[in-house]
Design a protein around this motif. Structure first.
Motif, PDB file in Angstrom:
ATOM      1  N   VAL A 113       0.851  -1.227  -0.020  1.00 55.15           N
ATOM      2  CA  VAL A 113       0.029   0.051   0.087  1.00 55.15           C
ATOM      3  C   VAL A 113       0.816   1.374  -0.034  1.00 55.15           C
ATOM      4  O   VAL A 113       2.082   1.267   0.198  1.00 55.15           O
ATOM      5  N   ASN A 114       0.292   2.305  -0.147  1.00 52.67           N
ATOM      6  CA  ASN A 114       1.125   3.840  -0.541  1.00 52.67           C
ATOM      7  C   ASN A 114       1.211   4.516   0.898  1.00 52.67           C
ATOM      8  O   ASN A 114       1.859   5.480   0.969  1.00 52.67           O
ATOM      9  N   TRP A 154     -11.626  -2.227  -2.814  1.00 49.27           N
ATOM     10  CA  TRP A 154     -12.166  -2.072  -1.361  1.00 49.27           C
ATOM     11  C   TRP A 154     -11.311  -2.370  -0.230  1.00 49.27           C
ATOM     12  O   TRP A 154     -11.327  -1.851   0.728  1.00 49.27           O
ATOM     13  N   CYS A 155     -10.478  -3.668  -0.525  1.00 50.70           N
ATOM     14  CA  CYS A 155      -9.702  -3.997   0.795  1.00 50.70           C
ATOM     15  C   CYS A 155      -8.411  -3.498   0.754  1.00 50.70           C
ATOM     16  O   CYS A 155      -7.677  -3.793   2.043  1.00 50.70           O
ATOM     17  N   VAL A 156      -7.809  -2.947  -0.249  1.00 48.21           N
ATOM     18  CA  VAL A 156      -6.272  -2.751  -0.197  1.00 48.21           C
ATOM     19  C   VAL A 156      -6.221  -1.210  -0.252  1.00 48.21           C
ATOM     20  O   VAL A 156      -5.528  -0.565   0.580  1.00 48.21           O
ATOM     21  N   HIS A 157      -6.291  -0.563  -1.533  1.00 48.32           N
ATOM     22  CA  HIS A 157      -5.960   0.957  -1.891  1.00 48.32           C
ATOM     23  C   HIS A 157      -6.739   1.761  -1.432  1.00 48.32           C
ATOM     24  O   HIS A 157      -6.231   2.752  -1.078  1.00 48.32           O
ATOM     25  N   ARG A 158      -7.922   1.654  -1.464  1.00 43.35           N
ATOM     26  CA  ARG A 158      -9.054   2.586  -1.501  1.00 43.35           C
ATOM     27  C   ARG A 158      -8.585   4.003  -1.908  1.00 43.35           C
ATOM     28  O   ARG A 158      -8.701   5.158  -1.260  1.00 43.35           O
ATOM     29  N   ARG A 159      -8.142   4.098  -3.262  1.00 44.49           N
ATOM     30  CA  ARG A 159      -7.606   5.280  -3.811  1.00 44.49           C
ATOM     31  C   ARG A 159      -8.576   6.318  -4.175  1.00 44.49           C
ATOM     32  O   ARG A 159      -9.765   5.950  -4.541  1.00 44.49           O
ATOM     33  N   LEU A 160      -8.469   7.579  -3.723  1.00 39.14           N
ATOM     34  CA  LEU A 160      -9.405   8.602  -4.156  1.00 39.14           C
ATOM     35  C   LEU A 160      -9.513   8.807  -5.693  1.00 39.14           C
ATOM     36  O   LEU A 160      -8.693   8.502  -6.358  1.00 39.14           O
ATOM     37  N   ARG A 161     -10.405   9.177  -6.419  1.00 35.75           N
ATOM     38  CA  ARG A 161     -10.798   9.594  -7.508  1.00 35.75           C
ATOM     39  C   ARG A 161      -9.970  10.944  -7.986  1.00 35.75           C
ATOM     40  O   ARG A 161     -10.029  11.951  -7.135  1.00 35.75           O
ATOM     41  N   PRO A 162      -9.804  11.258  -9.296  1.00 36.41           N
ATOM     42  CA  PRO A 162      -9.300  12.452  -9.585  1.00 36.41           C
ATOM     43  C   PRO A 162      -9.934  13.722  -9.182  1.00 36.41           C
ATOM     44  O   PRO A 162      -9.651  14.660  -9.108  1.00 36.41           O
ATOM     45  N   GLU A 163     -11.350  13.326  -9.487  1.00 37.70           N
ATOM     46  CA  GLU A 163     -12.284  14.691  -8.978  1.00 37.70           C
ATOM     47  C   GLU A 163     -12.206  15.024  -7.760  1.00 37.70           C
ATOM     48  O   GLU A 163     -12.488  16.493  -7.556  1.00 37.70           O
ATOM     49  N   VAL A 164     -11.718  14.032  -6.743  1.00 39.95           N
ATOM     50  CA  VAL A 164     -11.405  14.792  -5.404  1.00 39.95           C
ATOM     51  C   VAL A 164     -10.071  15.183  -5.245  1.00 39.95           C
ATOM     52  O   VAL A 164     -10.128  16.029  -4.602  1.00 39.95           O
ATOM     53  N   PRO A 175     -22.730  13.186 -15.751  1.00 38.86           N
ATOM     54  CA  PRO A 175     -23.355  14.124 -14.834  1.00 38.86           C
ATOM     55  C   PRO A 175     -23.176  13.555 -13.363  1.00 38.86           C
ATOM     56  O   PRO A 175     -23.133  14.344 -12.526  1.00 38.86           O
ATOM     57  N   GLU A 176     -22.949  12.193 -13.250  1.00 34.29           N
ATOM     58  CA  GLU A 176     -22.846  11.800 -11.801  1.00 34.29           C
ATOM     59  C   GLU A 176     -21.569  11.707 -11.272  1.00 34.29           C
ATOM     60  O   GLU A 176     -21.087  11.434 -10.250  1.00 34.29           O
ATOM     61  N   GLY A 177     -20.513  12.214 -12.250  1.00 31.88           N
ATOM     62  CA  GLY A 177     -19.004  11.939 -11.925  1.00 31.88           C
ATOM     63  C   GLY A 177     -18.538  10.577 -11.751  1.00 31.88           C
ATOM     64  O   GLY A 177     -19.113   9.761 -12.547  1.00 31.88           O
ATOM     65  N   SER A 178     -17.685  10.345 -10.852  1.00 29.83           N
ATOM     66  CA  SER A 178     -17.204   8.999 -10.808  1.00 29.83           C
ATOM     67  C   SER A 178     -18.122   8.240 -10.197  1.00 29.83           C
ATOM     68  O   SER A 178     -19.022   8.470  -9.406  1.00 29.83           O
ATOM     69  N   PRO A 179     -17.848   6.667 -10.270  1.00 25.46           N
ATOM     70  CA  PRO A 179     -18.963   5.716  -9.703  1.00 25.46           C
ATOM     71  C   PRO A 179     -18.472   5.717  -8.276  1.00 25.46           C
ATOM     72  O   PRO A 179     -17.341   6.447  -7.747  1.00 25.46           O
ATOM     73  N   THR A 180     -19.270   5.068  -7.462  1.00 22.00           N
ATOM     74  CA  THR A 180     -18.877   4.968  -5.842  1.00 22.00           C
ATOM     75  C   THR A 180     -18.280   3.697  -5.565  1.00 22.00           C
ATOM     76  O   THR A 180     -18.868   3.052  -4.892  1.00 22.00           O
ATOM     77  N   HIS A 181     -17.208   3.933  -6.020  1.00 24.28           N
ATOM     78  CA  HIS A 181     -16.152   2.673  -5.652  1.00 24.28           C
ATOM     79  C   HIS A 181     -14.937   3.202  -6.052  1.00 24.28           C
ATOM     80  O   HIS A 181     -14.661   4.173  -6.666  1.00 24.28           O
ATOM     81  N   PRO A 182     -13.653   2.863  -5.261  1.00 22.32           N
ATOM     82  CA  PRO A 182     -12.528   3.500  -5.105  1.00 22.32           C
ATOM     83  C   PRO A 182     -11.764   3.473  -6.635  1.00 22.32           C
ATOM     84  O   PRO A 182     -12.195   2.546  -7.373  1.00 22.32           O
ATOM     85  N   ALA A 183     -10.758   4.132  -6.832  1.00 22.26           N
ATOM     86  CA  ALA A 183     -10.296   4.300  -8.112  1.00 22.26           C
ATOM     87  C   ALA A 183      -9.319   3.447  -8.697  1.00 22.26           C
ATOM     88  O   ALA A 183      -9.411   2.721  -9.769  1.00 22.26           O
TER      89      ALA A 183
END
Length: 561
Positions: free
Chosen positions: A42-43, A338-348, A421-429
């Motif tokens: 992980v980072n 979900w279990c390892v990285h949970r990276r944010l999306r570019p929009e965040v 319109p909804e931006g990125s999906p609701t799961h990590p990047a």
């Protein structure tokens, strides 16, 4: 002549049962041997930002509860982490969402088992580049330029001043040091693999019309309104991020054409099915009677001369294998997400920049990218933001969007203009789901079909209204499969959904580009490895004598098994 005929009553069913059990045991042992029990890398972003008092600042939190500044409520974040640690349906029902209109996407798939190929939880990929890394900052600069270039037709890149400005900016920042190649109008927004920078920007597998059984499939697709981006004001951004609204399906569609721009490509990967690109590719190759790989004993001058393939090694088999690879690749991607990285999306990440521009988190007068807190949070990436030429362009682009669409305070912002319109999906990047499933499906196609010239290549003409003959540098089947992998991966990036490192790899022997540059990140490599393990299991089930599967991997490495 013998008068002994096959008799179903006299077959050795006990022996067959024993052999079937042996094969299943062997597949189980193969999957067990392929399971890496060492903890995934992980980072360190989750621990780092929690330690300095910004929990979730660099993590996926979309759909959870946030404060007025778009920062996650610590108790909501902890409820998600607790549920993921438990990994049960009951635990995930206790997650504290924000508005609750937008739901999380299928976290339980991260824990699903599979009976073909290696198990998702035993797969390993490199850690995602850290939030404060130079890699992530330059990656984000490319996201901004992709948004600005969304409506530039691919065949006009060579004469576009905007494209030239993007190339100059990215090259000055050291794009090649991070991602393995210099940006030119011929390479911009393309993949790093062999064949990706040859010929048309779009793979033949996403362009050419074909027959799906008795049905003609024309690959013109609906395209969204040019010049219309979303989530460019902070009010809308906060509502979407908190899950107060779900604008999914509110795209404005203007017509149909072949893919000619990044915006067109973004819409293709907006509503596609995971098995679609791979299924299309294998059907097109079957229709073209493409030469089978040497491993397959059917065909001219092959071992089997009295029969043709069908349920094994034929169309029904090959097409479903690519589809299954896509589905199982999602399990592998979901475990990492979900279990390892949970990276944010570019929009965040872009919203974090906007908080500094507004002076909410700090920011020196007249230069929000040049104070101590900015340097601390953005690390090596801070210098990128002081050097890039893209921020002023993004501010003006968003100002015009907000004025035209009557959004927020009508001012500009550093938010990432989103293609959906909804931006990125609701799961990590990290890693990208599309990047994993398209690479898995294309790897299956590489295993079953030999490389060679791509037959009758086409290119969109007349604004994408029809196809014309392509007469440039020769295209190859495996090169166009690599391009398909890159297209489906990077079209998601072009819509604002992903980082380049969520999908592509630029590790050792990175195809025809710059060997030895970068790290083995992303879903492309994850999907390729998963497909190899599935093919390993599938080959043991055939009655035909299968030769060695042999083809070139996305990193230019020789794959043989």
């Amino acid at each position: 002549m013998s008068d002994c005929y096959p008799n179903a009553q006299q077959r050795d069913y006990e022996g067959r049962r024993a052999e079937a059990a042996r094969l299943r045991d062997q597949q189980r042992d193969n999957a067990s041997n392929g399971f890496d029990v060492t903890p995934p890398p992980v980072n360190g972003d989750e621990d780092r930002f929690k330690h300095i008092g910004f929990p979730g600042f660099a993590s996926f939190t979309k759909g959870l509860a946030h404060n007025a500044n778009g920062l996650v409520d610590p108790s909501s974040l902890q409820s998600l982490l607790d549920a993921l640690q438990a990994g049960t349906q009951a635990a995930l029902e206790q997650v504290q969402l924000g508005g609750g209109v937008r739901k999380l996407v299928n976290p339980l798939n991260a824990f699903a088992y599979q009976t073909t190929g290696n198990d998702s939880n035993g797969a390993r990929i490199a850690a995602a580049p850290a939030f404060a890394s130079r890699s992530t900052a330059i990656d984000m600069v490319e996201r901004y330029w992709m948004a600005l270039c969304r409506d530039v037709p691919f065949d006009r890149y060579a004469t576009s001043g905007l494209v030239r400005a993007a190339c100059d900016d990215l090259n000055a920042l050291g794009f090649a040091d991070q991602f393995g190649f210099v940006c030119t109008p011929e390479t911009l927004f393309r993949g790093p693999y062999a064949g990706c920078d040859v010929g048309p920007h779009v793979s033949q597998f996403l362009l050419q019309d074909f027959q799906f059984g008795n049905q003609p499939i024309q690959q013109q697709q609906r395209y969204p309104r040019p010049g219309l981006d979303y989530m460019t004001d902070l009010d809308t951004w906060n509502q979407v991020n908190n899950g107060d609204v779900d604008p999914s399906g509110l795209d404005i569609i203007d017509g149909s054409r072949y893919i000619t721009t990044l915006r067109d490509g973004g819409q293709w990967v907006h509503i596609d099915f995971p098995h679609q690109a791979g299924l299309w590719a294998t059907i097109m190759l079957l229709n073209a009677k493409a030469k089978r790989a040497k491993a397959i004993p059917y065909g001219m001058n092959r071992a089997i001369t009295t029969a043709e393939p069908f349920g094994s090694l034929g169309g029904p088999d090959i097409t479903i294998q690519s589809g299954l690879a896509g589905v199982y690749a999602l399990k592998h991607a979901w475990f990492q997400k979900w279990c390892v990285h949970r990276r944010l999306r570019p929009e965040v990440y872009a919203q974090r920049l906007e908080l500094f521009r507004r002076g909410i988190l700090g920011g020196a007068a007249g230069n929000p990218c040049n104070d101590e807190k900015f340097n601390d949070l953005f690390g090596e990436g801070a210098e990128v933001w002081r050097q890039t030429k893209v921020l002023n362009r993004i501010y003006e682009h968003n100002r015009q969007q907000n004025m035209a669409q009557d959004r927020g305070d009508r001012e500009g912002s550093w938010l990432l203009p989103m293609g959906f319109p909804e931006g990125s999906p609701t799961h990590p990047a990290y890693p990208g789901g599309h990047s994993a499933f398209v690479a898995a499906a294309a790897t299956v196609a590489k295993a079953y079909f030999a490389d060679g010239p791509f037959p009758n290549p086409k290119v969109p003409v007349d604004g994408g209204s029809k196809l014309g003959d392509y007469c440039g540098e020769p295209l190859t089947i495996h090169g166009e499969l690599n391009k398909l992998i890159a297209n489906v991966t990077l079209f998601r990036d072009g819509a604002g959904m992903h980082w380049r490192t969520d999908g592509t790899t630029s590790g050792p022997n990175a195809g025809a580009r710059r060997p030895g540059c970068g790290i083995e990140t992303g879903g492309n490599l994850l999907g390729e490895r998963l497909a190899i393990s599935m093919l390993r299991d599938a080959r043991s089930t055939y009655r035909e004598e299968i030769g060695e599967f042999a083809f070139e991997g996305i990193n230019g490495n020789s794959i043989r098994f």
